[in-house]
Design a protein around this motif. Structure first.
Motif, mmCIF file in Angstrom:
data_model
loop_
_atom_site.group_PDB
_atom_site.id
_atom_site.type_symbol
_atom_site.label_atom_id
_atom_site.label_comp_id
_atom_site.label_asym_id
_atom_site.label_seq_id
_atom_site.Cartn_x
_atom_site.Cartn_y
_atom_site.Cartn_z
ATOM 1 N N LYS A 274 37.700 -9.556 -35.539
ATOM 2 C CA LYS A 274 37.359 -9.183 -34.171
ATOM 3 C C LYS A 274 36.110 -8.314 -34.211
ATOM 4 N N GLN A 295 28.688 -14.419 -29.322
ATOM 5 C CA GLN A 295 29.824 -15.212 -28.836
ATOM 6 C C GLN A 295 29.712 -16.666 -29.274
ATOM 7 N N LYS A 300 33.900 -16.766 -28.444
ATOM 8 C CA LYS A 300 34.156 -15.798 -27.375
ATOM 9 C C LYS A 300 35.456 -15.034 -27.578
ATOM 10 N N ASN A 301 36.424 -15.674 -28.210
ATOM 11 C CA ASN A 301 37.721 -15.021 -28.415
ATOM 12 C C ASN A 301 37.693 -14.004 -29.554
ATOM 13 N N ASN A 302 36.519 -13.838 -30.177
ATOM 14 C CA ASN A 302 36.399 -12.877 -31.277
ATOM 15 C C ASN A 302 35.398 -11.762 -30.997
ATOM 16 N N TYR A 304 34.105 -8.862 -28.216
ATOM 17 C CA TYR A 304 34.548 -8.146 -27.023
ATOM 18 C C TYR A 304 33.575 -7.021 -26.708
ATOM 19 N N ARG A 340 44.138 -10.236 -25.403
ATOM 20 C CA ARG A 340 43.287 -11.297 -24.867
ATOM 21 C C ARG A 340 43.141 -12.444 -25.845
ATOM 22 N N SER A 341 43.210 -12.151 -27.150
ATOM 23 C CA SER A 341 42.931 -13.178 -28.148
ATOM 24 C C SER A 341 44.135 -14.060 -28.436
#
Length: 342
Positions: A274, A295, A300-302, A304, A340-341
């Motif tokens: 992350k 991203q 994008k899921n990693n 923030y 969120r992930s």
């Protein structure tokens, strides 16, 4: 003439005696703890101490402990990353995660890449990683100078070992440092001028030699008692403009090379990683160009982004001073990132 030359030689020799004494004292006292091996580089019970190079502390502690603890989970970043406490991070990781703070003062993207490459070459299993970064981290793609920031020689195949030790000796020989250091050795106390000029420190801290984690519980106790945010400290918290501002673009070709190497190491180890963009008090938003690049590269899921104007950055009570946010904010960041992930 011969007599004159002999006298001149004697005077020259006498003139070098003070320097020789200083060199001997440096070798004996090792004020920056870079010459000899120590069981623990930070002494939580000490009444005062010289500031150490956290890159060196982190790397040396890792090497000393790895065979025992087999670390496989790492938090990287500058001094802001130390408030992402291991006991909280482990809540989001698998039970067999052995965690280590691999931070450095004013950390550079260059040095994070070197640390990951070092772990990879050493055959370390990089199971989990969290990168706590900001604009200043990303912008730095070159090795840094200065005794608090120069990279540990082992991370660059000892190519800078002479420069490394010369840097510390020259820092020791600074008249300001020498005066403060010997004043401290004689008096046994850290005086206000030493703190103000960042020559020595005596702020209470807790340190874990196992996780390389620093905690400033004393600050939290002061805050809980309503004694921390004094009028003097409040002068540090300058008013911000409510209009959102953005940092300049930081990611160019040199940064892309480093990021791509970091990504390749993560892929090789199948790392659960992350990347956190810190919520800084200055409320400057990371440039959208930089965020988009990261991203797209890392997913994008990693990645923030907590920078800019938001609930975290709005309240000065979320910070010890404008550069460092408190552990409860780091905990909130981790909750949001890992929820969120999913």
């Amino acid at each position: 003439m011969k007599r004159f030359i002999k006298q001149l030689f004697r005077f020259a020799l006498i003139g070098h005696i003070p320097l020789l004494i200083l060199v001997i004292l440096y070798l004996v006292k090792d004020p920056f703890k870079v010459i000899y091996k120590y069981d623990q580089l930070y002494d939580s019970k000490s009444k005062g101490w010289v500031g150490l190079n956290k890159d060196f502390v982190s790397t040396t502690t890792f090497i000393k402990n790895y065979d025992t603890y087999k670390y496989n989970s790492f938090i990287f970043g500058n001094s802001r990353s130390i408030f992402y406490q291991i006991d909280q991070w482990k809540k989001y990781l698998s039970p067999n995660s052995n965690c280590f703070h691999y931070d450095a003062s004013n950390e550079a993207l260059y040095a994070i890449d070197k640390k990951l490459s070092f772990l990879d070459k050493k055959g370390v299993d990089i199971k989990n990683a969290m990168l706590v970064i900001d604009y200043s981290t990303i912008a730095q793609y070159k090795p840094k100078s200065g005794h608090l920031f120069i990279i540990t020689p082992v991370l660059v195949n000892n190519k800078n070992i002479l420069k490394f030790h010369l840097t510390f000796f020259l820092a020791y020989m600074s008249p300001k440092f020498l005066y403060a250091y010997f004043d401290f050795l004689i008096s046994g106390e850290v005086k206000p001028y030493m703190r103000e000029k960042n020559l020595l420190d005596n702020r209470p801290r807790n340190y874990s030699d196992i996780t390389n984690e620093l905690k400033y519980d004393f600050f939290e106790d002061q805050i809980n008692k309503g004694e921390y945010y004094s009028p003097e400290r409040m002068k540090l918290f300058l008013k911000r403009d409510t209009i959102q501002t953005y940092s300049p673009i930081a990611i160019y070709e040199n940064q892309k090379i480093l990021f791509q190497n970091i990504k390749s190491i993560f892929l090789k180890h199948q790392t659960n990683y992350k990347i956190v963009i810190s919520p800084l008090y200055n409320q400057h938003k990371l440039n959208p160009v930089d965020l988009k690049y990261m991203q797209e590269l890392f997913g994008k899921n990693n990645v923030y982004d907590f920078s800019g104007v938001n609930e975290m950055t709005a309240d000065y009570r979320n910070y010890y001073e404008p550069s460092h946010y408190r552990p409860h904010i780091a905990n909130q960041v981790m909750r949001e990132v890992y929820s969120r992930s999913k």
